[in-house]
Design an enzyme around this catalytic site. Structure first.
Site, mmCIF file in Angstrom:
data_model
loop_
_atom_site.group_PDB
_atom_site.id
_atom_site.type_symbol
_atom_site.label_atom_id
_atom_site.label_comp_id
_atom_site.label_asym_id
_atom_site.label_seq_id
_atom_site.Cartn_x
_atom_site.Cartn_y
_atom_site.Cartn_z
ATOM 1 N N ARG A 1 -7.918 0.376 16.695
ATOM 2 C CA ARG A 1 -8.346 0.705 15.344
ATOM 3 C C ARG A 1 -9.422 -0.320 15.019
ATOM 4 O O ARG A 1 -10.364 -0.461 15.791
ATOM 5 C CB ARG A 1 -7.179 0.736 14.351
ATOM 6 N N LYS B 1 0.801 -1.237 0.000
ATOM 7 C CA LYS B 1 0.000 0.000 0.000
ATOM 8 C C LYS B 1 0.828 1.278 0.000
ATOM 9 O O LYS B 1 0.399 2.275 -0.552
ATOM 10 C CB LYS B 1 -0.996 -0.005 1.165
#
Ligand code: PLP
Length: 366
Positions: free
Chosen positions: A131, A36
């Site tokens: 998260r 990514k």
């Protein structure tokens, strides 16, 4: 457009992957290479595959599509929780996704059924970083509602550290994942063979041999691409850190006072900079700015130089302490950290160049 340019050394990335893959193999851990930070670059993915990554993962579907189009046939994993509105694309582009929401899993199930596919799912568990992921106390209740959804295959549990809360992976919190998996397997008479134990923040545990032996998968981006673990950002022994550089061109080099003249208000970003009078300074302006890269992501290669300011399109460097001259048209190079690389790879204004060793020159095939 030659500059600004980011240069990625694919041989170093391949070698870094090899070092981490070696440590993973010693502990029977499957290495997932995370692309990514490089926008799903097929070139980088190819280096990861040559180095020994077994699965490739990215946070964006568009990047997974890019990898498939480049002819990569190994399993692809979607890292960010899917948007419920993209369920169809998730199932067609990703072989595996990470999930924590019932509604999303139902949508994936419907899409998989419609497309006549089996979509593999790793259920995310939050072990403190706050998260994504189910709290361990609610995981069982949710699992009960989703584990039999048609079209889905629950292959295991996963967790993530050091992203929001900065929480460090330890044998204790990773063992919670093992315990939860064992309980789900017992209570529901299922097999959950994959335990995906985190990202580059788990590398110190991997190196010290403290990863619980049941953890059998790690998802590694920064550790491979920049050769650093992400707890202390220490270099990983045997890897290279100088994999990614930014090159920018000098468009002005002049001596100016260090204090602005006139009434001082806000800068271009609404901030109120403070200036110290250091007398007249020699400054170079580079044709690169916040539209290309975050200034904090840049590390100067030459001692004595200092970044003193950045606006959208300009980077100002104090070059007074440097004997070398930076004439107009010459270039300056920076080593990129994670934030710097992310910005440079994402910006359409930055040229991308990939370096290969002699024998691989020009071959971009993964
Ligand atoms: C980004 C990401 C990773 C890889 O993180 P690195 O710190 O680059 O190794 C792994 N898992 C998830 C869920 C991610 O979002």
């Amino acid at each position: 457009m030659a500059y600004p340019k980011v240069i990625l050394n694919l041989d170093y990335i391949e070698a870094n992957t090899g070092v981490i893959a070696h440590h993973c193999r010693r502990h029977a851990i499957q290495l997932v290479g995370v692309t990514k930070v490089c926008c799903g670059s097929p070139e980088v993915a190819g280096a990861m595959l040559r180095g020994g990554a077994e699965i490739l993962a990215d946070s964006r579907l568009g990047n997974l599509a890019k990898l498939r189009q480049a002819g990569i046939t190994i399993p692809l994993m979607l890292l960010r929780l899917p948007m419920v509105t993209e369920a169809q694309d998730v199932v067609s582009l990703a072989d595996i996704s990470l999930n924590s929401e019932i509604k999303t899993l139902q949508a994936l199930s419907a899409a998989a059924t419609q497309l006549n596919k089996k979509h593999r799912v790793i259920l995310m568990v939050d072990l403190g970083d706050l998260r994504e992921g189910l709290l361990p106390s609610t995981a069982e209740k949710v699992f009960k509602k989703v584990y039999r959804l048609p079209g889905l295959e629950f292959i295991g549990l996963g967790t993530n550290f050091a992203c929001y809360g900065g929480v460090v992976p330890t044998p204790e919190n990773l063992n919670q994942l093992v315990t939860l998996r064992d309980k789900l397997e017992r209570d529901f008479q299922v097999r959950l063979p994959v335990l995906s134990g985190g990202n580059s923040s788990s590398i110190p545990l991997l190196l010290s041999g403290q990863i619980p032996p049941q953890i059998n998968q790690l998802r590694i981006g920064e550790g491979i691409i920049l050769g650093r673990e992400t707890i202390h950002r220490n270099p990983i022994p045997g890897t290279c850190q100088d994999t990614a550089r930014l090159v920018a061109e000098v468009i002005e080099e002049q001596s100016k006072p260090s204090i602005p003249r006139g009434e001082v208000s806000q800068d271009a970003f609404g901030e109120h900079p403070v200036f110290i009078d250091r007398g007249e300074r020699c400054r170079a302006i580079l044709a690169v700015g916040r539209q290309d890269v975050t200034p904090k992501g840049l590390e100067l290669l030459t001692p004595g130089l200092e970044i003193i300011g950045a606006s959208s399109d300009h980077l100002i460097i104090d070059v007074t302490g440097q004997h070398r001259k930076f004439p107009i048209g010459s270039t300056m190079e920076f080593v990129l950290n994670y934030a710097g690389l992310l910005g440079a790879m994402t910006s359409p204004y930055v040229e991308k160049e990939f370096l290969y060793s002699q024998n691989r020159q020009g071959t971009v095939k993964p």
